[in-house]
Design a protein around this motif. Structure first.
Motif: not given
Length: 229
Positions: A156-171, A149-154
């Motif tokens: 920053a939906m794209d940054l949120a999705v990119a960060n989630a993908a980057k987290h999985k990539l690290v794993g 909800a914060m990502a939508v309000a700010w």
């Protein structure tokens, strides 16, 4: 033998602190970003602290430039021991309004460019002792309804999705490269860092503390992801 760390997406906050932390431990430091003037200034500042650094202007959103800049680093500073990824991009805050090109850009720097840089540096990483890939990530990628909800309000939906993908990539990269003794880890920054573009005067996090978290991850080589903030 001297070691080299490549800081991709170099700026005035976290990556500057990482340059100082690793440089103080004897690493040569390669600074990679688009702003050549900022890089040159940083090289002089680090040199005044006794840290050997060199500037490598490059656009990390351009796949053709990534292999070249990694090669330039190798020629000037020697084999790469650590690749540190601090680069990110945003600009499509409302994903439902973004065009096809904008949607493709979401994953270019945090996923595709990072992978291309790792591929280019991998021959070095495989030959270096204590080799590592270190990634800066952000808390908007956490899977949590309040964060979403914060990502939508700010906007920053794209940054949120990119960060989630980057987290999985690290794993998955950690699982893939661990048998070759190449450490992969991330620091997830939960807050605003003083001295960065995001700092509107209310930032609470110190870049030097985050750099220490990276050094601890690198030295201990056990935990894949740690939250800071």
């Amino acid at each position: 033998m001297a070691k080299t760390i490549v800081l991709c997406g170099f700026g005035t906050g976290i990556s500057t602190a990482i340059a100082r932390k690793f440089g103080a431990q004897g690493f040569r430091v390669a600074l990679v970003a688009r702003n050549a003037e900022r890089l040159a200034s940083a090289v002089k500042s680090l040199a005044s602290e006794g840290i050997e650094a060199a500037a490598f202007p490059a656009d990390l959103a351009d796949p053709s430039s990534i292999k070249k800049v990694i090669g330039d680093v190798q020629k000037q500073l020697g084999p790469i021991t650590v690749l540190q990824w601090n680069a990110y991009a945003s600009g499509s805050g409302d994903l439902l309004q973004a065009d096809a090109e904008a949607l493709q850009r979401i994953f270019q720097i945090p996923v595709s460019s990072l992978l291309l840089a790792i591929q280019a540096a991998l021959p070095d990483l495989r030959q270096q002792q204590n080799a590592a890939v270190l990634v800066t990530n952000g808390g908007l990628g956490l899977i949590d309804p309040k964060v979403d909800a914060m990502a939508v309000a700010w906007g920053a939906m794209d940054l949120a999705v990119a960060n989630a993908a980057k987290h999985k990539l690290v794993g998955v990269l950690s699982a893939k490269l661990a048998p070759e003794k190449i450490y992969v880890g991330e620091v997830v920054v939960l807050g605003t860092v003083k001295g960065t573009a995001w700092d509107n005067g209310s930032a609470t996090l110190e870049a030097a503390d985050i750099a220490k978290r990276f050094w601890d991850l690198y030295s201990e080589r056990t935990v894949v992801s740690v939250n800071h903030g």
